[in-house]
Design an enzyme around this catalytic site. Structure first.
Site, short mmCIF file in Angstrom:
data_model
loop_
_atom_site.label_atom_id
_atom_site.label_comp_id
_atom_site.label_asym_id
_atom_site.label_seq_id
_atom_site.Cartn_x
_atom_site.Cartn_y
_atom_site.Cartn_z
CG ASP A 306 -2.10 -1.01 0.98
OD1 ASP A 306 -2.33 -1.40 -0.18
OD2 ASP A 306 -2.74 -1.39 1.97
CE1 TYR A 390 -8.75 -4.52 6.64
CE2 TYR A 390 -8.27 -5.68 4.61
CZ TYR A 390 -8.63 -5.71 5.93
OH TYR A 390 -8.86 -6.90 6.55
NI NI Z 1 -7.42 -7.92 7.44
#
Ligand code: NI
Length: 661
Positions: A306, A390
């Site tokens: 990320d 996320y």
């Molecule tokens: Ni997770």
């Protein structure tokens, strides 16, 4: 051009004017075409040595680093622009077409074109229609362009690709992750703007259609028994802010921010009886990777890096809508650049405030009635990045006793998999009817360029071990602390060990503390699993930093990131495993401590539709750094707002404070 440098310190992030000037200087000097984009623009930071010169009154150059990529052909250059001289100091082409490849991070402007490229591909249309998708559904389908991983296939080698997965949505606010379209993966070449590979599983799994939304309209009935809870700071905060510099309770540091790492803490030091003592020169999270443990078509390649493949700073939330913090908040606006090199302000990107943190120290002496207790307060400096499904919060905490902590908060929506009727999901946990969540791991790496009392630092590793029976252990109760000095880089890769309570101590042997030893800080690491993928797998090769909890390197300006410079579509081998192969001496040296920590996640129904926060992180505690508990001088204040609940319940308006005053 000197006028554009209106900042006060060489570590201050580039201003809007400097970003604009850097782009203009580079464009003019290299006659860049209109198809050049800028995945990264940041300050080229001065080193420890540069800053030592700066403190001696020597003027430093003001340098900008720009990554310039031509989206028409993929040609990519690293540029350094000297803002004071208005010149391009260096302009170097990256050999991204050669092994081990690598690509600049995926840009937001590319996200927008990927959806159109996928939805106009006839093979993709045919594949989703096999799964019951109609022409009317297609405009609402959510396309997730996911960093692709690398498996040595021809369409991956030296190519700028993403793998795209698709989700059905009933309407624009519908949570697509409840409706994965399983078995269809489009590989999109971002330079050619075409689908270069379309995977269409033979096995057809219907799209789960049960709605699992999280917008407030989905929960019209909220709980009614929650009373207000206010944090009041009637005299304001205890910290002071001067530009990017912060001081609080003896601590001082400078705030920085980069597109890849987000928040950076510079020159962190702490007051000790009137003397400001350096602890960490630079601290940041340089990478995080999420490898998935499902071997099927939609998932085996998922391993988002990320920071390196997207940029935690680039995806930082502007907290204009209000953040999750209570009390009196100080926000930092961060100057940033979009993909076109246009400067803009990331409003409220960094949040800082104080928090009460329970008891710091306490004792009651029954013999003489001495009763002393002090509450702990911590300074919180944080930001949140949303990377696709996320959301990650990064919270640095400073405490009044000299403790430093980093806590990563993991929340948001899990990746999902469609499961056929009557079957159960083999590669993770079921979270709802026909819906599974693949097992995965999250790994972060914090890079801590240490500076304990300035000068050379040494890292030692310590284990608690039982002492054998003998003359020096006649009752069998003695145990020892076994110490290992990390002398060279290859001594350093190590694992946390709960059984021996293993910890690391970063110390300065050139200085003596109050008991005749080297002053130090102790790194407390959680013994959580490291990366469980096979060592030869491409994800383990690309994310090798997550195979160990601890690495120590000799400082090298070029070694900035745990996964190397360009992990996107990279064949692997870069980053920490490569850095330590040099096996440089690290004893009494300018050392960088790299700590990998993480969370291993087997999905469960409670993770859906939005996962409650999971926490991971580490702590640095003073260990022979100070001569005593430095928080003894906290005032014995009584919190007059605390109320004895029984007295209030009885209607006694003279309710007394719980502390007896
Ligand atoms: Ni997770």
């Amino acid at each position: 051009m000197d006028a554009i440098v209106a900042l006060t310190h060489p570590l201050d992030p580039l201003s809007l004017e400097e970003i604009a000037a850097a782009v203009a200087i580079l464009k003019a000097a290299q006659a860049l075409s209109a198809t050049v984009r800028f995945p990264i623009i940041r300050l080229k930071e001065p080193t420890k040595a540069d800053l030592a010169s700066f403190r001696q009154g020597i003027c430093l150059p003001r340098l900008a680093f720009l990554l310039a990529m031509d989206i028409s052909n993929g040609e990519t250059f690293e540029a350094i622009v000297d803002l004071k001289q208005s010149t391009v100091a260096s302009y170097v082409r990256l050999p991204l077409d050669e092994m081990p490849f690598g690509q600049p991070p995926v840009m937001l402007c590319e996200f927008e074109t990927i959806e159109g490229t996928v939805k106009s591909d006839p093979r993709w249309i045919a594949a989703v229609k096999k799964r019951g998708i109609t022409d009317e559904d297609i405009p609402l389908i959510q396309i997730d362009p996911f960093s692709s991983g690398y498996f040595g296939r021809e369409f991956e080698q030296g190519k700028r690709i993403v793998r795209a997965v698709s989700y059905w949505r009933g309407d624009i606010r519908d949570n697509g992750y409840a409706h994965p379209i399983e078995g269809v993966v489009a590989v999109v070449d971002l330079i050619a703007n075409e689908v270069v590979d379309l995977h269409d599983d033979e096995k057809i799994i219907p799209v789960p259609k049960k709605k699992r939304n999280y917008g407030r309209e989905s929960f019209p009935e909220t709980r009614a028994d929650l009373k207000p809870l206010h944090i009041v700071q009637p005299e304001g905060t205890s910290f002071s802010v001067d530009g990017w510099k912060v001081e609080w309770q003896g601590w001082s540091f400078r705030v920085g921010f980069t597109p890849r790492e987000g928040l950076v803490i510079h020159e962190l030091g702490v007051d000790d009886q009137g003397r400001q003592r350096p602890v960490i020169f630079r601290a940041s999270v340089t990478e995080m990777v999420v490898p998935y443990a499902d071997p099927t078509a939609n998932h085996y390649w998922k391993s988002a890096f990320d920071a390196g493949e997207y940029g935690l700073g680039r995806l930082a939330n502007c907290l204009e809508l209000g953040c999750d913090c209570l009390g009196q908040i100080h926000y930092f606006d961060v100057p940033a650049a979009d993909d076109f090199g246009q400067p803009f302000v990331m409003k409220n990107a960094i949040c800082m405030h104080e928090e009460d943190y329970g008891i710091l120290w306490k004792h009651y002496e029954f013999r003489n009635g001495i009763f002393e207790v002090r509450r702990s307060r911590r300074l919180v400096i944080s930001f949140f990045a949303t990377v696709g499904n996320y959301d990650y919060g990064f919270y640095w905490y400073l405490y009044q006793d000299g403790t430093i902590q980093l806590e990563a908060k993991l929340t948001g929506i899990i990746q999902t998999a469609a499961v056929a009727n009557g079957e159960t999901y083999r590669w993770g946990g079921m979270v709802d009817d026909n819906l599974g969540g693949p097992t995965h791991q999250h790994f972060f790496n914090a890079r801590l360029h240490m500076d304990i009392d300035g000068g050379g630092n040494t890292v030692t590793e310590h284990d608690f071990v039982p002492r054998p029976w003998g003359e020096d252990n006649p009752y069998g109760n003695v145990f020892d602390t076994k110490t290992r000095v990390l002398k060279r880089e290859l001594d350093s890769p190590s694992l946390a060990n709960g059984e021996t309570g293993r910890y690391w101590r970063i110390q300065n042997a050139n200085v003596t503390n109050s008991v005749g030893k080297a002053p130090g800080y102790k790194l407390v690491a959680m013994p959580s699993p490291v990366m469980l993928a096979q060592p030869e797998s491409t994800v383990a090769q690309r994310g090798g930093f997550a195979k160990k909890h601890i690495w120590v390197t000799a400082f090298d300006e070029k070694e900035k990131y745990a996964s190397g410079d360009y992990p996107n579509v990279h064949a692997g081998g870069d980053g920490l495993p490569a850095y330590v192969k040099q096996n440089r001496p690290i004893e009494n040296a300018d050392v960088v401590v790299w700590h990998s920590f993480g969370h291993t996640h087997v999905c469960k129904p409670e993770d859906f539709p939005i996962m409650p926060v999971e926490y991971t992180g580490f702590t640095l505690k003073p260990n022979g750094f100070f001569a005593s508990n430095i928080a003894m001088d906290l005032p014995p204040e009584v919190n007059r707002h605390s109320i004895d609940n029984r007295l209030e319940a009885s209607g006694d308006k003279l309710a007394q404070s719980c502390c007896g005053k």
